[in-house]
Design a protein around this motif. Structure first.
Motif, PDB file in Angstrom:
ATOM      1  N   ASN A 602       7.245  -1.056  38.621  1.00  0.00           N
ATOM      2  CA  ASN A 602       6.387  -2.032  39.331  1.00  0.00           C
ATOM      3  C   ASN A 602       6.190  -2.192  40.839  1.00  0.00           C
ATOM      4  O   ASN A 602       5.574  -2.273  41.546  1.00  0.00           O
ATOM      5  N   ALA A 603       7.651  -1.958  41.000  1.00  0.00           N
ATOM      6  CA  ALA A 603       7.939  -1.743  42.659  1.00  0.00           C
ATOM      7  C   ALA A 603       7.523  -0.690  43.305  1.00  0.00           C
ATOM      8  O   ALA A 603       6.754  -0.921  44.443  1.00  0.00           O
ATOM      9  N   ALA A 642       9.895 -12.675  43.596  1.00  0.00           N
ATOM     10  CA  ALA A 642      10.589 -12.628  42.125  1.00  0.00           C
ATOM     11  C   ALA A 642      11.352 -11.213  41.856  1.00  0.00           C
ATOM     12  O   ALA A 642      12.435 -11.202  41.674  1.00  0.00           O
ATOM     13  N   GLU A 643      10.505 -10.120  42.449  1.00  0.00           N
ATOM     14  CA  GLU A 643      11.064  -8.703  42.273  1.00  0.00           C
ATOM     15  C   GLU A 643      12.390  -8.715  43.246  1.00  0.00           C
ATOM     16  O   GLU A 643      13.160  -8.062  43.010  1.00  0.00           O
ATOM     17  N   ARG A 644      12.109  -9.299  44.506  1.00  0.00           N
ATOM     18  CA  ARG A 644      13.315  -9.346  45.393  1.00  0.00           C
ATOM     19  C   ARG A 644      14.431  -9.714  44.815  1.00  0.00           C
ATOM     20  O   ARG A 644      15.526  -9.357  45.011  1.00  0.00           O
ATOM     21  N   GLU A 651      21.860  -6.108  41.675  1.00  0.00           N
ATOM     22  CA  GLU A 651      22.828  -5.564  42.673  1.00  0.00           C
ATOM     23  C   GLU A 651      24.061  -6.250  42.612  1.00  0.00           C
ATOM     24  O   GLU A 651      25.242  -5.818  42.486  1.00  0.00           O
ATOM     25  N   LYS A 652      23.889  -7.662  42.528  1.00  0.00           N
ATOM     26  CA  LYS A 652      25.321  -8.678  42.770  1.00  0.00           C
ATOM     27  C   LYS A 652      26.161  -8.392  41.284  1.00  0.00           C
ATOM     28  O   LYS A 652      27.542  -8.319  41.336  1.00  0.00           O
TER      29      LYS A 652
ATOM     30  N   SER B 237      21.734 -20.567  44.986  1.00  0.00           N
ATOM     31  CA  SER B 237      20.283 -20.559  45.195  1.00  0.00           C
ATOM     32  C   SER B 237      19.355 -19.456  44.376  1.00  0.00           C
ATOM     33  O   SER B 237      18.584 -19.514  43.464  1.00  0.00           O
ATOM     34  N   LEU B 238      20.112 -18.112  44.596  1.00  0.00           N
ATOM     35  CA  LEU B 238      19.731 -17.048  43.730  1.00  0.00           C
ATOM     36  C   LEU B 238      19.577 -17.211  42.210  1.00  0.00           C
ATOM     37  O   LEU B 238      18.611 -17.151  41.499  1.00  0.00           O
TER      38      LEU B 238
END
Lengths: 709, 414
Positions: A602-603, A642-644, A651-652, B237-238
């Protein structure tokens, strides 16, 4: 124990009495008569009763026999005996004999069964076992147990016989079976493709064949002249009963032939397939043009096992005073109907008016229905007073009406509405009145289909596929009206209201093919892109050719009279295109997707500016939230965001200890139980308040729009 | 001027006691304003949404039953944002200027605390699972909570004591006994208040200053301040955005125009019926949120799971901080337009990001389920507004701390 000595249950007859035999199979059922133990032993061939009699069978064997349960896999040695008079079981083929066991080996035990496998009662006075009560998904989940049942094995075996018949017959006619690829390009069959990602060419896809159409024509150009294949085909279509995402098709193509060759070949083949199951059909099959079929039955796959053919009565009402008919005729409409012979006792005025005219026929797309009952030498109906004596007399003659008949008519400005509604009504009434014979097969060829259908945009589209030969070639590809009068050299084989298969004579002339593409509004470039490799082959002397494909699952299902095609497929998909046995389709590991270059599709697409809108449209559909055109930019932006967020979360999360489980609620999950309460009917339901806020009701139900259009 | 109430209780106020309540219950005469997401039988519980326009509640929510039993007078329904998500389009808190003693405001992201900041009153978001949500039109089930907004903490405590506690019909509630919610004495000398350093990151200069002034104020009242660190603070928030949107997209699945809600006309089949009715049911702003939720569910489920794992981590980290300090000090919610006027709905922020930015200092409590208390600034502005929090279910103690701070006894120098 040597399995080489093993004999089949079904091979044993009274001639074998006294013979020592070794049998192997499954325990179909057991019955313990206090020391005397009976089992039904089942193998691929049949069932036989085995007796463990303490007077003859060694005690150790009797002890082991007592532990037997249904579907244990066993080997048994014993002596074939005559059954005592009065204990025969006519329900099984070996019902006059039994085997007195002397040895028993349990080859494998079985868990408790999810459903009963046995289909044969051990004693004759018990009711037959009802298969319908087992849910189909459960049967499919344990299909291997389901296949242990004789009826499933019979279906699969007869399917094999029919396939063998096909192969040997076509071989005898000089046809050669050639396999065509499963991993291929998308072909123009009109349904959605199943796609297979390529690892070597990231983000490129093979399509599974919807049919081997292009390859079989290429085989003709390759000079094979007579080809067939029992081909597996794939179509990602919406759910419909009696469809499978993958299905088997008998694909036939031949060169230097015309329609008559194929009619003869396929009729002879059909006769033999049915004969393989002991059913005889007569040749030749009747032929109806598409126009005739629509005119007389309202369907291009008419069920010809019963009458109720349409009669046109438009001309009788040219000068009618009955305003509804008059208005319809003024708008160029027509009136057709059929005579339901001798049905006046089963079709009361109430049924005709309140059920058919008011509910059923409107659901078939027509505005109404006119009915007339013939009785006491006259015609009666709620509107008969509006008809003149001449009109009534005309109806009587046209329909051949006699006392006890019911005449049904539908009038509408649109010919298509009249024929299609009347066609569905014909089937509905035949079903309701039991006019469809249980036995009997009525095959027919439907020919002369329209080559094109009109599109909403004012152009045309192929009724079959763009390689179907037209009945004449002198047409103007830009004249839509003329194009719609063209007939194709296509033919369908129908039987009992179902289409078993169809095919056509193909275009083998480059110029004609070009005209067809022009008629379809395809540019040279479109054509090159979609069919380039295929059309190139037509530059090298293609022979005249044609062929046909038969849906084998449906054909076998019809021959065996099974309620669904899933009964003749060993491992079918269920109604939601899934396999309850294997769990397919299923998610795959991220690594697998990564290897195929399918992560972040998608990205990547979004950066190419292609599928961000597809993403929104898809999500709007799956969550059934429509949106207005002016909302699109905001919503697309939301999805980009939303993708970001997704990437940030992934990642987190990668930094978090692997054993940290996802948290779905912050409430401690200890002892989360509540004391049980008795189920009770809500007061809101009793008072009717439950319906208070509903936008639409019908009686005691919430009313919704139709599930299908 | 138009009333801030969208619907006023048709039953007249009883003329006998100071506030008109009929009962001699614990809350006798207390005038309670409710958001229309809280079901009151026969009232138009439209939850600020087109999806529920014309909807009449069939039963009382559990909290409403308890308020009635305690003798409270239900004043009416206020105007609320779409399903209470954010403050845009609603008037949370305004009812207090129109004769209500307390307003129940659904707290999804911090709405009750932000509304209180706007109206310079107090707000309390109870621990998750302390107050029944049965009969409340929700949007984000694992994070939402019935917030209490009132000028004084005594009213908030009494109301909380009334509505809190087990409800056999709400399966998301605690199994344990309701914690002690009564007032207790606070000894500043023996009390540590933690200050999360990262909570000030990214705040405007004014808010940062206010935050530090709050800390000095607490010190001046004799409390021990302890600086704590939570580098992951920005992740609240995320996590809220991902989990919140997924839950909202599921929770709004019920608005199908079958059992209730208006149905868009002219659909040929039921898929069209859903598409059209649900197109009309949700505003663009909420639709964007719901489609983000659909995106995480259908296209990026792994991101939803990742967010749930981060949430687990955050809950643990916050619980650990609460072991090091009994209470936590947090910044005031973002400044909202000054000078609240009755009847003027708050402006709707342009985007989801902007909305979330408004709630940057309040989201933590919705993600972890901790209680959170907002205390308003003093009228002279010497003591700014701020938030206090504590471990889950420490609600009784947290309110006591607030009461201690609001009492003038020791606060002359401020």
């Amino acid at each position: 124990m040597l399995f080489s000595e093993r004999v089949f249950c079904g091979d044993l007859t009274p001639n074998d009495i006294g013979r020592q035999v070794l049998l192997a199979g499954w325990v179909d059922a057991c019955r313990d008569h206090g020391g005397l133990m009976f089992i039904h032993l089942r193998d691929v061939s049949s069932i036989i009763q085995v007796v463990f009699n303490p007077e003859i069978t060694p005690p150790a064997v009797c002890e082991r026999a007592a532990s037997l349960r249904s579907e244990y896999c066993v080997a048994i040695r014993g002596e074939v005996k005559n059954r005592a008079t009065g204990t025969e079981n006519p329900g099984i083929e070996t019902g006059t004999i039994e085997v007195m066991a002397t040895e028993l080996t349990v080859l494998a035990e079985s868990d408790v069964l999810p459903f009963a496998v046995s289909e044969k009662a051990m004693v004759t006075d018990t009711a037959p076992i009802d298969r319908e009560q087992v849910s189909e998904d459960l049967r499919l989940q344990y299909r291997y147990l389901d296949i242990r049942r004789a009826s499933m094995r019979r279906n699969l075996t007869l399917r094999h016989r029919i396939f063998q018949t096909v192969r040997s017959f076509l071989d005898s006619r000089g046809f050669v079976e050639v396999e065509t690829p499963m991993l291929t390009m998308s072909t123009p069959e009109g349904a959605r493709d199943y796609l297979v990602p390529s690892r070597i060419h990231p983000q490129s896809f093979y399509a599974l064949p919807q049919s081997p159409q292009l390859f079989k024509q290429l085989l003709m150009i390759g000079g094979m002249e007579r080809y067939f294949q029992l081909a597996r085909c794939f179509r990602d279509e919406d759910l419909r009963p009696n469809r499978q995402p993958e299905f088997t098709q008998l694909d036939i193509e031949a060169s230097f032939i015309d329609e008559e060759f194929l009619y003869e070949l396929v009729e002879e083949l059909t006769l033999r397939m049915f004969a393989a199951a002991g059913i005889s059909l007569a040749r030749p099959f009747p032929r109806l043009t598409y126009a005739e079929a629509i005119e007389t039955t309202g369907s291009d796959r008419p069920d010809l096992r019963f009458g109720l053919r349409f009669v046109d009565v438009t001309d009788l009402f040219r000068e009618t005073q009955y305003s509804i008919f008059r208005q319809i005729l003024e708008r160029g409409g027509c009136i057709k109907g059929f005579n339901v012979k001798g049905a006046s006792s089963s079709l009361s005025k109430n049924v005709l008016q309140n059920e058919y005219a008011k509910e059923i026929v409107p659901s078939f797309g027509a505005k109404g229905m006119t009915w007339i009952r013939a009785d006491n030498g006259g015609l009666e109906s709620n509107i008969v007073q509006f008809f003149s004596e001449r009109e009534l007399q005309g109806l009587r003659e046209r329909f051949g009406a006699e006392d006890g008949d019911v005449l049904i008519m539908i009038a509408d400005p649109s010919y298509a509405v009249v024929t299609s509604a009347l066609g569905r009504l014909r089937l509905h009434m035949a079903e309701r009145l039991g006019r469809i014979p249980e036995e009997g097969f009525c095959p027919a060829w439907i020919t002369d289909f329209p080559l094109f259908e009109s599109t909403e945009e004012g152009g045309v589209t192929s009724s079959h596929h763009p390689f179907t030969a037209p009945d004449r070639t002198d047409f103007d590809p830009t004249d839509v009206e003329e194009l719609l009068t063209l007939r194709s050299r296509a033919y369908d084989l129908v039987m009992n209201g179902e289409e078993l298969g169809g095919g056509s004579i193909r275009i083998s002339d480059r110029e004609v093919q070009r005209k067809i593409f022009r008629a379809l509004g395809l540019s040279e470039e479109d054509v090159r892109e979609r069919f380039g490799f295929f059309l190139r082959a037509f530059d090298f002397g293609p022979p005249p050719h044609g062929g046909l494909a038969l849906g084998m699952d449906r054909t076998v299902s019809m021959i065996l009279r099974t309620p669904s095609i899933r009964e003749v497929i060993a491992f079918p998909k269920n109604r939601s295109a899934g396999c309850p046995l294997t769990g397919a389709p299923s998610p795959v590991k991220r690594e697998q997707l990564a290897e195929l270059g399918l992560l972040n599709l998608n990205a990547q697409a979004a950066t190419r500016g292609v599928s961000e809108e597809d993403g929104l449209d898809h999500l709007s559909w799956v969550s059934r939230i429509g949106f207005k055109a002016e909302e699109r930019p905001v919503l697309v932006q939301g999805l980009d965001e939303a993708e970001r967020l997704a990437l940030a979360a992934l990642e987190k999360a990668a930094d978090i200890a692997a054993d940290r489980e996802p948290l779905y609620t912050v409430v401690r999950a200890t002892g989360r139980t509540r004391p049980g309460t008795e189920p009770s009917r809500s007061e809101l339901s009793g008072s009717g308040d439950l319906f208070k806020n509903a936008p639409s009701l019908k009686g005691d139900y919430f009313k919704v729009a139709g599930i299908l259009e | 001027m138009e009333s801030t109430f969208a619907f006023l209780n048709p039953e007249p106020v009883f003329q006998g006691s100071p506030h008109g309540g009929a009962d001699d219950g614990y809350l006798r005469g207390l005038r309670v304003a409710l958001q229309p997401s809280i079901s009151v039988r026969d009232w138009p519980a439209e939850a600020g949404s087109v999806a529920l326009s014309g909807f009449t509640a069939l039963e009382d929510a559990t909290v409403v039953q308890r308020l009635r039993q305690a003798g409270a007078y239900l004043r009416g329904y206020t105007r609320m944002s779409e399903f209470g998500f954010g403050l845009g389009g609603g008037e949370a808190g305004a009812a207090l200027a129109e004769g209500a003693d307390i307003e129940l405001v659904l707290d999804l992201m911090g709405e009750s605390r932000a509304a209180a900041a706007r109206w310079k009153v107090s707000a309390f978001k109870p621990s998750y699972s302390l107050v029944s949500r049965l009969g409340i039109v929700g949007l984000i089930p694992s994070m939402e909570c019935c917030g209490l907004v009132a000028p004084d903490l005594g009213t908030i405590r009494k109301t909380l004591q009334t509505v809190a506690g087990p409800d056999d019909l709400d399966f998301s509630l605690l199994d344990e006994e309701t914690p002690d919610l009564s007032a207790r004495t606070i000894d500043p000398a023996a009390t540590t208040v933690g200050l999360i350093r990262e909570a000030a990151d990214g705040l405007s200069t004014e808010r940062q200053e206010a935050f530090h002034t709050s800390a000095r104020y607490l010190e001046s009242r004799g409390f021990t301040l302890k600086e704590l660190s939570l580098p992951d603070f920005a992740l609240f928030s995320l996590v809220h955005r991902i989990i919140g949107s997924v839950e909202a997209s599921s929770a709004t699945g019920r608005y199908d125009s079958v059992r209730y809600g208006p149905r868009a006309p002219g659909a040929r089949n039921w898929n069209e019926m859903y598409l059209r009715s649900r197109d009309a049911a949700f505003g663009t702003f909420l639709k964007s949120f719901l489609l983000q939720g659909a995106f995480f569910q259908f296209n990026r489920y792994e991101a939803f799971e990742a967010a749930c794992r981060i949430r687990a981590q955050l809950v643990t980290e916050m619980a650990n901080l609460c072991l090091r300090a009994e209470y936590l000090l947090l910044p005031t919610p973002q400044d909202t337009p000054p000078g609240p006027t009755v009847g003027a709905p708050a402006d709707r922020p342009a985007s989801l990001s902007a909305t979330y930015a408004q709630f940057d200092s309040t989201l933590f409590a919705n993600v972890t389920g901790q209680p959170a208390l907002y205390l308003p600034p003093t009228a002279d502005g010497t003591r700014p507004g701020f938030q206090l929090s504590g471990a889950a279910l420490s609600d009784g103690a947290l309110l006591s701390l607030g009461e201690h701070l609001l009492s003038d006894a020791n606060g002359e120098e401020w």
